[in-house]
Design a protein around this motif. Structure first.
Motif, PDB file in Angstrom:
ATOM      1  N   GLN A  20       0.867  -1.170   0.000  1.00  0.00           N
ATOM      2  CA  GLN A  20       0.000   0.000   0.000  1.00  0.00           C
ATOM      3  C   GLN A  20       0.908   1.225   0.000  1.00  0.00           C
ATOM      4  OE1 GLN A  20      -3.349  -0.939   0.717  1.00  0.00           O
ATOM      5  NE2 GLN A  20      -4.360   1.046   0.821  1.00  0.00           N
ATOM      6  N   VAL A  21       0.631   2.178  -0.848  1.00  0.00           N
ATOM      7  CA  VAL A  21       1.529   3.322  -0.993  1.00  0.00           C
ATOM      8  C   VAL A  21       0.732   4.612  -0.851  1.00  0.00           C
ATOM      9  CG1 VAL A  21       3.130   4.470  -2.534  1.00  0.00           C
ATOM     10  CG2 VAL A  21       3.025   1.990  -2.511  1.00  0.00           C
ATOM     11  N   LYS A  22       1.285   5.555  -0.085  1.00  0.00           N
ATOM     12  CA  LYS A  22       0.595   6.828   0.158  1.00  0.00           C
ATOM     13  C   LYS A  22       0.829   7.814  -0.986  1.00  0.00           C
ATOM     14  CE  LYS A  22      -0.746   6.620   4.713  1.00  0.00           C
ATOM     15  NZ  LYS A  22       0.376   6.205   5.604  1.00  0.00           N
ATOM     16  N   PRO A  23      -0.126   8.748  -1.150  1.00  0.00           N
ATOM     17  CA  PRO A  23       0.022   9.749  -2.213  1.00  0.00           C
ATOM     18  C   PRO A  23       1.362  10.465  -2.108  1.00  0.00           C
ATOM     19  CG  PRO A  23      -2.113   9.979  -1.146  1.00  0.00           C
ATOM     20  CD  PRO A  23      -1.362   8.929  -0.397  1.00  0.00           C
ATOM     21  N   GLY A  24       1.983  10.701  -3.242  1.00  0.00           N
ATOM     22  CA  GLY A  24       3.243  11.435  -3.242  1.00  0.00           C
ATOM     23  C   GLY A  24       4.469  10.552  -3.180  1.00  0.00           C
ATOM     24  N   MET A  25       4.290   9.269  -2.829  1.00  0.00           N
ATOM     25  CA  MET A  25       5.451   8.396  -2.781  1.00  0.00           C
ATOM     26  C   MET A  25       5.941   8.108  -4.194  1.00  0.00           C
ATOM     27  SD  MET A  25       5.979   7.941   0.371  1.00  0.00           S
ATOM     28  CE  MET A  25       7.374   6.873   0.045  1.00  0.00           C
ATOM     29  N   SER A  75      -5.385  -0.783  -7.052  1.00  0.00           N
ATOM     30  CA  SER A  75      -6.344   0.305  -6.885  1.00  0.00           C
ATOM     31  C   SER A  75      -5.582   1.605  -6.776  1.00  0.00           C
ATOM     32  CB  SER A  75      -7.187   0.084  -5.622  1.00  0.00           C
ATOM     33  OG  SER A  75      -6.396   0.303  -4.482  1.00  0.00           O
ATOM     34  N   GLY A  76      -6.290   2.714  -6.985  1.00  0.00           N
ATOM     35  CA  GLY A  76      -5.638   4.011  -6.927  1.00  0.00           C
ATOM     36  C   GLY A  76      -5.106   4.427  -8.288  1.00  0.00           C
ATOM     37  N   VAL A  77      -4.426   5.552  -8.311  1.00  0.00           N
ATOM     38  CA  VAL A  77      -3.936   6.114  -9.567  1.00  0.00           C
ATOM     39  C   VAL A  77      -2.460   6.450  -9.446  1.00  0.00           C
ATOM     40  CG1 VAL A  77      -4.196   7.989 -11.240  1.00  0.00           C
ATOM     41  CG2 VAL A  77      -6.207   7.084 -10.080  1.00  0.00           C
ATOM     42  N   VAL A  78      -1.695   6.027 -10.427  1.00  0.00           N
ATOM     43  CA  VAL A  78      -0.265   6.328 -10.476  1.00  0.00           C
ATOM     44  C   VAL A  78      -0.020   7.310 -11.606  1.00  0.00           C
ATOM     45  CG1 VAL A  78       2.022   5.355 -10.931  1.00  0.00           C
ATOM     46  CG2 VAL A  78       0.349   4.041  -9.612  1.00  0.00           C
ATOM     47  N   LYS A  79       0.762   8.362 -11.311  1.00  0.00           N
ATOM     48  CA  LYS A  79       1.086   9.293 -12.400  1.00  0.00           C
ATOM     49  C   LYS A  79       2.501   9.054 -12.893  1.00  0.00           C
ATOM     50  CE  LYS A  79       2.085  12.862  -8.990  1.00  0.00           C
ATOM     51  NZ  LYS A  79       2.048  14.231  -8.531  1.00  0.00           N
ATOM     52  N   LEU A  80       2.664   9.084 -14.201  1.00  0.00           N
ATOM     53  CA  LEU A  80       3.975   8.930 -14.828  1.00  0.00           C
ATOM     54  C   LEU A  80       4.430  10.307 -15.271  1.00  0.00           C
ATOM     55  CD1 LEU A  80       3.122   5.864 -17.109  1.00  0.00           C
ATOM     56  CD2 LEU A  80       3.995   5.875 -14.756  1.00  0.00           C
ATOM     57  N   THR A  81       5.588  10.736 -14.810  1.00  0.00           N
ATOM     58  CA  THR A  81       6.025  12.092 -15.137  1.00  0.00           C
ATOM     59  C   THR A  81       7.407  12.104 -15.767  1.00  0.00           C
ATOM     60  OG1 THR A  81       7.102  12.502 -13.007  1.00  0.00           O
ATOM     61  CG2 THR A  81       4.773  12.970 -13.120  1.00  0.00           C
ATOM     62  N   LYS A  82       7.646  13.179 -16.502  1.00  0.00           N
ATOM     63  CA  LYS A  82       8.981  13.479 -17.000  1.00  0.00           C
ATOM     64  C   LYS A  82       9.270  14.935 -16.688  1.00  0.00           C
ATOM     65  CE  LYS A  82      10.296  11.125 -20.894  1.00  0.00           C
ATOM     66  NZ  LYS A  82      11.365  10.587 -21.088  1.00  0.00           N
ATOM     67  N   ILE A 140      11.300   7.493 -17.014  1.00  0.00           N
ATOM     68  CA  ILE A 140      10.260   8.309 -16.415  1.00  0.00           C
ATOM     69  C   ILE A 140      10.149   8.066 -14.913  1.00  0.00           C
ATOM     70  CG2 ILE A 140       8.891   8.352 -18.528  1.00  0.00           C
ATOM     71  CD1 ILE A 140       7.156   6.262 -17.497  1.00  0.00           C
ATOM     72  N   ASN A 141       9.482   8.969 -14.240  1.00  0.00           N
ATOM     73  CA  ASN A 141       9.158   8.813 -12.834  1.00  0.00           C
ATOM     74  C   ASN A 141       7.750   8.277 -12.689  1.00  0.00           C
ATOM     75  OD1 ASN A 141      11.407  10.795 -12.580  1.00  0.00           O
ATOM     76  ND2 ASN A 141      10.783  10.618 -10.449  1.00  0.00           N
ATOM     77  N   ALA A 142       7.544   7.450 -11.691  1.00  0.00           N
ATOM     78  CA  ALA A 142       6.181   7.039 -11.377  1.00  0.00           C
ATOM     79  C   ALA A 142       5.928   7.397  -9.918  1.00  0.00           C
ATOM     80  CB  ALA A 142       6.002   5.547 -11.594  1.00  0.00           C
ATOM     81  N   GLU A 143       4.789   7.984  -9.658  1.00  0.00           N
ATOM     82  CA  GLU A 143       4.488   8.454  -8.306  1.00  0.00           C
ATOM     83  C   GLU A 143       3.020   8.198  -8.005  1.00  0.00           C
ATOM     84  OE1 GLU A 143       5.831  12.518  -7.681  1.00  0.00           O
ATOM     85  OE2 GLU A 143       4.224  12.817  -6.220  1.00  0.00           O
ATOM     86  N   ALA A 144       2.746   7.803  -6.770  1.00  0.00           N
ATOM     87  CA  ALA A 144       1.363   7.577  -6.389  1.00  0.00           C
ATOM     88  C   ALA A 144       0.622   8.913  -6.372  1.00  0.00           C
ATOM     89  CB  ALA A 144       1.293   6.914  -5.020  1.00  0.00           C
ATOM     90  N   LEU A 179     -11.686  13.530  -7.888  1.00  0.00           N
ATOM     91  CA  LEU A 179     -10.495  13.806  -8.678  1.00  0.00           C
ATOM     92  C   LEU A 179      -9.292  13.120  -8.050  1.00  0.00           C
ATOM     93  CD1 LEU A 179     -10.699  17.621  -9.482  1.00  0.00           C
ATOM     94  CD2 LEU A 179     -10.864  15.713 -11.083  1.00  0.00           C
ATOM     95  N   PRO A 180      -8.571  12.318  -8.813  1.00  0.00           N
ATOM     96  CA  PRO A 180      -7.388  11.681  -8.241  1.00  0.00           C
ATOM     97  C   PRO A 180      -6.174  12.597  -8.231  1.00  0.00           C
ATOM     98  CG  PRO A 180      -7.775  10.874 -10.467  1.00  0.00           C
ATOM     99  CD  PRO A 180      -8.869  11.858 -10.161  1.00  0.00           C
ATOM    100  N   LEU A 181      -6.302  13.770  -8.816  1.00  0.00           N
ATOM    101  CA  LEU A 181      -5.148  14.673  -8.921  1.00  0.00           C
ATOM    102  C   LEU A 181      -5.447  16.024  -8.286  1.00  0.00           C
ATOM    103  CD1 LEU A 181      -4.032  14.183 -12.659  1.00  0.00           C
ATOM    104  CD2 LEU A 181      -3.358  12.856 -10.664  1.00  0.00           C
ATOM    105  N   THR A 182      -4.408  16.658  -7.769  1.00  0.00           N
ATOM    106  CA  THR A 182      -4.520  18.041  -7.312  1.00  0.00           C
ATOM    107  C   THR A 182      -4.530  18.977  -8.519  1.00  0.00           C
ATOM    108  OG1 THR A 182      -2.144  18.379  -7.273  1.00  0.00           O
ATOM    109  CG2 THR A 182      -3.130  17.480  -5.271  1.00  0.00           C
ATOM    110  N   ARG A 183      -4.824  20.254  -8.280  1.00  0.00           N
ATOM    111  CA  ARG A 183      -4.789  21.232  -9.366  1.00  0.00           C
ATOM    112  C   ARG A 183      -3.398  21.292  -9.997  1.00  0.00           C
ATOM    113  NH1 ARG A 183      -9.225  20.611  -7.702  1.00  0.00           N
ATOM    114  NH2 ARG A 183     -10.802  22.190  -7.251  1.00  0.00           N
TER     115      ARG A 183
END
Lengths: 242, 242
Positions: free
Chosen positions: A46-51, A68-75, A104-108, A189-193
């Motif tokens: 289980q991983v907390k947001p932002g990890m 479950s949950g949403v992972v964002k992939l960033t560059k 890429i980075n992946a973050e919860a 919304l799974p994402l912040t602004r």
DNA sequence: CGGCGGCCTTGATTTCGGTCAAGGCCTCGC
DNA sequence: GCGAGGCCTTGACCGAAATCAAGGCCGCCG
């Protein structure tokens, strides 16, 4: 993949229930014998947001299924500008086959639960079972289609079209049953602004203003800054720029 | 894929020479027996700039290998705004496995020579030879990486960074030997200003102005509107925004 | 309770890139 | 040669989104 948080439970791995739900998970492709083998080496977490789940240019040593949950992939660019290049929902597969390093980075983005496997185990099984490779291939093709769709949004849509497109995309992923016919839906919304801005190539302020406009035009309602109700689905679609 | 131009020659198919050059072609994955089988059904073709190779939402009935030239993959919004979502250079593979319809358009950007195979033949061979599927999987992963890189450019770079990034990308694809160390290179632009604009999410005028700026700053020279000489590679790289 | 920090909204101003408009340069065909 | 059309460049102006700045809301912790 290095999960930087302590492993929550390494008990009986859950593996496949939720994977089956949308037929995109890894596990359905394996025969029972392989499943048992994989189960031995897998662990649920289980991983907390932002990890951070995968660091840029970091050696990746395991793959995961998003349960479950949403992972964002960033560059990111060297000066800190950031772009989200993909979102992974359950039951997507996380990890880049055939490359030791991730670009890429992946973050919860939300609280995420994962089922991870050592990289070596998956790659061995991929050799033995073409069906597994086939599944991963198909997911990759889907991700490519999604990435290209999003390129149109990034390159050619206005700020208000981008925000509308984003809301539609989230609605469809969270509630797959939603379609044009539906009058309304609601979701968190799974994402912040800030995340939304990084996804759309905009600034926080612009995202906020566009959401306000959708609100004052009675296309959506927003409670608690997170819970969105689409009041008029077709109006939202019309604003998404086709 | 429907090639709308008459087939130029259906004689002895060329198949693999140029594919091998960069190890991304389909053919190296096949054993000699399969190659012969494929050769029977394949045909080499030459296509003029502007010809449509795959139409949006059109039934795709063959796959192709790009032997030379550049193919642009585009998507459009209903009101005509267009975005180029990928470029294919030799020896890339053209076609979307596992889907009858393509979601994108493919069009020859330059004169293109192609080697095409009936869809059914490739899919049958993919079943028989996991190695072939493996190759296509790898190319797809590369395309996904490229698409995501480009999303950063579309979402987060300024117009001048976009144009510099574009020139670097082209230089690297046309002359794979080019790297940071090289002082200068030169190549023919495979795209018109309008295409570049569609690729970068800009207008023709902005592309033109940025090229002019690079020219007046002595970073590049341009002859005949097509032939570009990069005078100072590292300066160009610095302008590409990392 | 009250203050702090995150996150979000709103307003004023600036700026980058888009839009509109004119004109230059080639190529091609007559 | 000359005119037409395609492609590109340049300039003037405009507008959408970024930037800068202030303040609101809410949960958390002392």
């Amino acid at each position: 993949m290095t999960v930087r948080q302590d492993v929550h439970s390494a008990g009986i791995p859950v593996l496949c229930q939720s994977c089956e739900a949308r037929h995109r998970g890894v596990c359905g492709a394996l025969d029972p014998e392989q499943l048992v083998g994989l189960a031995k080496t897998s662990s649920k977490q289980q991983v907390k947001p932002g990890m951070e789940l995968i660091g840029d240019a970091e050696t990746v040593d395991c793959y995961s299924n998003v349960l479950s949950g949403v992972v964002k992939l960033t560059k990111s660019l060297s000066d800190g500008r950031q772009q989200i290049v993909g979102l992974q929902f359950a039951p997507d597969f996380l990890g880049r086959p055939f490359k030791a390093e991730s670009a890429i980075n992946a973050e919860a983005a939300t609280t995420v639960s994962l089922c991870s496997f050592p990289k070596a185990a998956i790659e061995r099984m991929m050799k033995e079972s073409p069906e597994l490779e086939h599944r991963l291939f198909k997911q990759t093709l889907n991700e490519l289609d999604e990435a290209r769709d999003w390129m149109v949004t990034l390159g050619r849509k206005s700020a208000s079209e981008k925000v509308a497109s984003f809301l539609l995309m989230i609605a469809k992923n969270i509630d797959p049953a939603v379609d044009a016919a539906a009058e309304s839906t609601s979701f968190d919304l799974p994402l912040t602004r800030a995340d939304i801005a990084d996804f759309l190539g905009l600034t926080i302020e612009t995202v906020s203003r566009q959401l306000t406009r959708l609100r004052t035009d009675s296309v959506i309602r927003i409670d608690n800054n997170r819970h969105v109700t689409v009041e008029n689905m077709s109006r939202l679609e019309r604003r998404s720029g086709a």
